[in-house]
Enzyme design. Structure first.
Site, PDB file in Angstrom:
ATOM      1  N   CYS B  64      27.436  10.453  13.300  1.00 39.19           N
ATOM      2  CA  CYS B  64      28.247  11.300  12.258  1.00 39.19           C
ATOM      3  C   CYS B  64      28.698  12.431  12.629  1.00 39.19           C
ATOM      4  O   CYS B  64      29.719  13.264  12.155  1.00 39.19           O
ATOM      5  CB  CYS B  64      27.679  11.288  10.953  1.00 39.19           C
ATOM      6  N   CYS B 408      24.482  15.493   8.491  1.00 34.87           N
ATOM      7  CA  CYS B 408      23.253  14.463   8.997  1.00 34.87           C
ATOM      8  C   CYS B 408      23.906  13.530  10.050  1.00 34.87           C
ATOM      9  O   CYS B 408      25.022  13.217   9.772  1.00 34.87           O
ATOM     10  CB  CYS B 408      22.385  13.973   7.994  1.00 34.87           C
TER      11      CYS B 408
END
Lengths: 724, 424
Positions: B64, B408
């Site tokens: 991500c 994250c």
């Protein structure tokens, strides 16, 4: 009627289950009357309309169903049932990792008669029945081990569990319908993972309990098609009879009728199914009582205590923890040792002298771990990360960082001396040198060492990843810290560790020697290997005596027999060692060579007797002596020699106590567990009777049967027991 | 295909910035699920967008935070400039530290971006089938071919779907997020409230025309998408009705309080400050310092921001109080709330991060005030640029000097960056 019935799913660690259930064995202490007295084992919190019952056996790592705990639990439950404000209850342990580990063994051992145990069992049943029929829902929130017997009706899977007592992981338990929900362990949050996980488990359980009371949650388990079919089929008496028959014959085959409990269990289940719950409960309690006082039960409890004893390091913590281990020789043993080390996080160097041997060893480690992946007890990622601890190499690179070296090279004193010298040139001063020899005296190996205080024996058993025993051998010169270090490594590897003094064959090999010699003698008398195997397994040995020789390897057996024969003379006589030698000459080395007493072929299960042996056996044929050749005589000839030698080891101080002797024999050599080990057997069979047998055979065969002094002492004073 | 979306973002950037194509020295793109045909999607998109064929391009991947990685690869540590979400540029100044291309003096002008096409992920044949097909290629005679084909069994046709699951633990991210929320005692209601906040704020920002980083995209054969189409403010009652999506039946993470997967691409123009000024640009923001962190992929999978925040602040010599806007990637409401609790816990800082004390939780009035991944969507590889440019735009709009971006990523990794508004 409550559809939730679970009596103890055995579990491995780290998963939590939430279960609408009841427990293993609970017992009521009739003398307890006051509900308000201080409770030490069970506490109860009321959270809204849910009562949270917490088990916490004081000063113990696990909760056990003791009289005290059961009594308090009964009290608490009665209060809950009487309390209008409480609509449901949650049972949980305050100890992370242990719900209830089962009945308190000390409690059972304290029972003098079957009736006492039956009474305990019946009290427990009553309590469980009350919980089962509880008008208020009861949710058991289980974190960690939850063991204990129970009558689980109908499920073939449950049959299996009851009979073998194997451990079931939480996810399997859910699939089997033993538990209703799983709660995965949590990671760190604002508290330690353990503390928060158990708190979370309680929260989830409380919500379920409340939901059950409010009827917003249903505990009805949907039964799959297979389950419905099975249930339907099991309702037919004919099918049931067939199932009983199959299970019984399986049990008979596996236990040889030596273990009474599995058969009793079948009987109990049968009664429960055919004649209803009340009859089932009654016979369950009675059978449990009877079983608890059998000598098999005593033997197995003795082994349990022994195992606990052998899971402790009596030398204390070593000064330096072993973080890097080097194993010399990537053969079966070396690779096995490497495997049980890397999966415990020990960096392990596996060194061999040839690339081919090293490749084979590394493949063995991979295969061993990968089989766990196939069984889903390990993920492929975990396997890979474990394997990253293994370094296969042909040189001594990195040995300067080794904290311990275990050699598993060829069993030849000159080879051992050579590697010892090579290793000592490259290892750091604190590094322990351990030899995985099965018979060469450690002091002889240490003779070539510059630092004999760092030399020790670590005798593993093959296959290393399956066999639980590790026999550690100390010499007069071995330092305490070296011993502490070796025991610590063994325990870390998951072994049951016995520590013995140095001497030819140490303890285990030395006990086995006379027995195998007698096996050869029996074979020479014309009894064929299949028969020898049948006779020995009928006595309770897990592996037949002839097969055992094939497994050990005839060449190894020859080596050991020669060495020990030199050391002990006539006492190791009986069979002719020349028979072994001829086998080696012919290449009949046992399983590893594909031929020994039997022929081994890949994929062939029913191995046949090696016809090439006929000629050899014929050559060494001796006439059987008719009055000591019954099956029972043969069994006793094998076992008495074993026991006699074990007693001799204790007498000479090789063994420090009978407990370790029993553990070593059962876990290392497969001495029948139902007999509890040679010393337990001597106690239960009677030293007098044992000596009588030995004398009888001595008269026929010679001094290899002469009973040792310690056995004679025991025979002469009946009050003397190895285990009090 | 993904390179089409990336192309659109690049073209949008060219249009908005009017940067001459041949000035761009290098292009870096981030992506997570790779289309096999365009595994270096940066190069294919650049060529298709009309960039010079003399401009090299490469593709990076870091779950991500892939486009964050694309940006930092381009800029290097220290100061850089800024860019555009679904495109917009910005600039920066040279930074001495680090290995990035601008910092290392390799390039002056870099385009960084990210792309993800979640609506058409590659689905593979099973391994057995692939093996048969590859062997078939080598089979020479008809007999060999037929014998191979005859070995194909029905189970060979079972396809392999990519999963949003950790390779190392096999746990899906949603499941891990649920456990994380439970570990920090984040309730279902708190999560639903936070998700509702994200959607409401995004709606408000969209209505006020603040989400100006968006460029329209004409979907072939369909209508043009002109704005973020996943913003759906609901009610707590409605959200409360949803069943848990991962930990059933008692979990707390639902479809409504998770970020949704969507298609998207982003692009950003990054330059050294000198170059930008020389070319007559006024930079939007400096990209100051950044860090990457990683931790246990099982139990701390989504705690990247907690670990990265104090580290990047220390590196930049700032404290939490110096930050005017926080722009955090919202993977799950439960993940954001768990991170906020972790950042506010001395116990966690001491026992798991090896720090003396907590860094503190960002004040919510400075936190993701224009919505976030929960409401705008989360096209894995593209999200990073959106975070950075939103932080820059918010600094400009709301006033303030420093913005902190944190995210994250799968694999238990994390990232944080300090963005500084270019002096107005």
């Amino acid at each position: 009627m409550c559809p939730w019935q679970e009596r103890g799913a055995g579990r491995e660690n780290s998963c939590n289950t939430c279960d609408f259930s009841s427990l293993g064995y609970a017992c009521r202490n009739i003398s307890t009357s006051s509900a308000l007295q201080n409770r030490t084992h069970v506490s109860c919190d009321i959270k809204g309309d849910v009562a949270v019952v917490r088990f916490n056996t004081p000063n113990s790592k696990v909760n056990t169903l003791s009289k005290q705990l059961s009594a308090e639990f009964t009290d608490v439950m009665n209060e809950i049932w009487a309390n209008e404000a409480v609509r449901s209850a949650v049972l949980i342990s305050s100890k992370p990792g242990s719900f209830i580990a089962g009945a308190d063994l000390n409690m059972l051992e304290a029972c003098k008669t079957a009736q006492e145990v039956t009474q305990l069992s019946q009290d427990g049943q009553k309590m469980l029945e009350k919980i089962e029929n509880s008008p208020k829902p009861v949710v058991a929130a289980i974190s960690g081990s939850c063991l204990g017997g129970g009558l689980e009706v109908g499920l073939p899977a449950a049959f299996d569990m009851m009979l073998t007592g194997r451990n079931i992981r939480a996810d399997r338990a859910k699939k089997m319908g033993l538990v209703d929900q799983l709660v995965e362990p949590l990671g760190p949050g604002l508290k330690t993972p353990e503390a928060r996980t158990i708190e979370y488990l309680e929260e989830v359980a409380i919500n379920f309990a409340r939901g059950l009371a409010n009827k917003t949650v249903s505990a009805k388990r949907s039964r799959g098609l297979m389950q419905r079919l099975t249930d339907y089929a099991m309702a037919l008496p004919f099918v049931r009879q067939q199932v009983y028959k199959t299970v019984e014959s399986k049990v008979q085959k596996q236990t040889k009728g030596l273990y009474p409990a599995p058969l009793k269990i079948i009987e109990v289940v049968k009664t429960g199914l055919d004649q209803g719950n009340d009859a089932g409960y009654l016979i369950e309690a009675q059978s449990f009582g009877q079983l608890a006082v059998t000598k098999e039960s005593k033997a197995l409890m003795g082994l349990y205590h022994g195992q606990v004893h052998c899971k402790k390091n009596k030398f204390g913590n070593p000064q330096k923890e072993v973080k890097t281990l080097a194993v010399l020789g990537a053969g079966l043993m070396g690779a096995g040792i490497a495997q049980v080390s890397v999966d415990k996080g020990i960096k392990t160097i596996l060194k061999d002298t040839a690339q081919k041997g090293l490749d084979r060893g590394q493949q063995q480690v991979y295969k061993g771990l990968n089989s766990k992946v196939k069984k889903k007890s390990l993920t492929s990622f975990e396997r890979d990360s474990i394997l990253s601890n293994l370094m296969g190499q042909l040189d001594y690179k990195g040995f300067e960082k080794a904290d311990m070296v275990i050699e598993a090279v060829f069993e030849d004193i000159n080879v051992k001396h050579k590697v010892l010298k090579e290793v000592e040139a490259v290892i750091p001063a604190h590094c322990v040198f351990a030899s995985n020899t099965s018979a060469l005296p450690i002091s002889q190996i240490a003779a070539a060492s510059k630092r004999p205080e760092k030399v020790i024996g670590m005798h593993y058993f093959s296959p290393v990843d399956k066999m639980q025993l590790l026999e550690i051998i100390t010499t007069d010169k071995t330092s305490q810290d070296t011993a502490a270090s070796a025991v610590a490594v063994g325990l870390k590897q998951g072994k049951v560790v016995i520590v013995v003094k140095d001497g030819p064959g140490f303890y285990t090999t030395r006990c086995l020697g006379p027995m195998l010699s007698e096996v050869v003698r029996v074979l020479q008398e014309g009894i064929d290997p299949k028969k020898v195997d049948a006779i020995s397994t009928a006595f309770g040995f897990p592996v037949g005596a002839a097969t055992l020789i094939d497994e050990v390897g005839v060449d190894v057996a020859t080596h050991v027999a020669e060495d020990l024969g030199k050391a002990f003379g006539q006492r190791f006589g009986g069979g002719s060692i020349d028979l072994f030698k001829l086998m080696v000459q012919k290449g009949f080395l046992g399983r590893k060579a594909g031929k020994g007493f039997y022929v081994y072929q890949e994929g062939v299960k029913n191995r046949s007797v090696n016809s090439g042996m006929d000629e050899i056996l014929q050559k060494f044929r001796v006439p059987p002596l008719s009055h000591s050749c019954s099956d029972e005589d043969i069994q006793m000839r094998l076992v008495t020699r074993f026991v006699n030698e074990a007693a001799m080891c204790l007498q000479e101080g090789i063994l420090s106590n009978p407990l370790e002797g029993d553990i070593g024999a059962v876990f290392g050599l497969g001495f029948p567990p139902c007999l509890g080990g040679p010393f337990r057997f001597a106690d239960s069979y009677g030293a007098r009777q044992l000596v009588d047998k030995l004398r009888k055979y001595e008269a026929v065969y010679g001094s290899q049967f002469t009973p040792c002094q310690l056995l004679l002492d025991h025979a002469n004073s009946p009050s003397k027991k190895f285990h009090q | 295909m993904p390179h089409d979306l990336a192309r659109a973002a690049l073209q949008g950037l060219l249009t908005r910035t009017s940067v001459p194509r041949d000035v761009v020295d290098y292009i870096v793109y981030g992506t997570v699920i790779q289309e096999v045909k365009t595994s270096n999607v940066a190069r294919e998109a650049a060529l298709g967008a009309g960039f010079s064929d003399k401009t090299p391009a490469h593709t990076v991947t870091m779950a991500c935070i892939s486009s964050n990685q694309a940006m930092t690869t381009g800029m290097g540590a220290g100061r850089a400039s800024c860019g555009v979400h679904r495109d917009v540029p910005a600039l920066q100044c040279p930074c001495p530290a680090g290995v990035g291309m601008i910092a290392a003096g390799q390039c002056d002008v870099v385009v960084a971006g990210g792309v993800e096409l979640m609506s058409d992920v590659p689905i593979r044949h099973s391994r057995k089938m692939r093996k048969t097909m590859l062997t078939l290629n080598r089979a020479k005679t008809l007999g060999q071919k037929l014998s191979l084909i005859s070995k194909i069994r029905p189970d060979y046709f079972t396809p392999e779907l990519p999963a949003v699951a950790e390779f190392s633990t096999s746990e899906t991210m949603g499941h891990s997020a649920d456990r994380l929320a439970a570990a920090f005692g984040v309730s279902r209601l708190e999560q639903d409230e936070y998700a509702l906040r994200s959607h409401s704020l995004a709606k408000k920002a969209q209505d006020e025309g603040l989400l100006q980083d968006v460029v329209p995209f004409k979907v072939p054969g369909k209508d043009t998408v002109t704005k973020d189409n996943g913003i759906r403010p609901s009610s707590l009652e409605q959200m409360g009705k949803l069943k848990p999506a991962f930990v059933k039946p008692y979990g707390t993470v639902t479809a409504a309080n998770s970020s949704f997967l969507t298609d998207g691409a982003s692009a950003m123009l990054i330059m050294s400050e000198e170059k930008a000024l020389a070319m007559g640009y006024k930079p939007k923001a400096y990209l100051r310092d950044f860090v990457y962190v990683s931790q246990d992929p099982k139990d701390q999978l989504l705690l990247g921001p907690t670990y990265a925040t104090p580290k990047v602040l220390e590196k930049a010599g700032l404290t939490l109080g110096d930050i005017d806007v926080f722009e955090f990637h919202e993977a799950f409401a439960g993940q954001i709330l768990a991170n906020l609790k972790a950042m506010d816990s001395d116990w966690f800082a001491q026992n798991y991060m090896g720090r003396k004390s907590k860094v503190g939780a960002p004040p919510l009035d400075k936190f993701n005030t224009w919505g976030g991944s929960l409401s705008l969507g989360h096209p894995f590889g593209a999200t990073g640029c959106r975070l950075v440019i939103t932080a820059a735009h918010r600094l400009k709009k709301e006033g303030g000097q420093y913005g902190l971006v944190a995210a994250c990523a799968a694999g238990g990794q994390g990232h944080a960056m300090i963005v500084e508004l270019y002096p107005q």
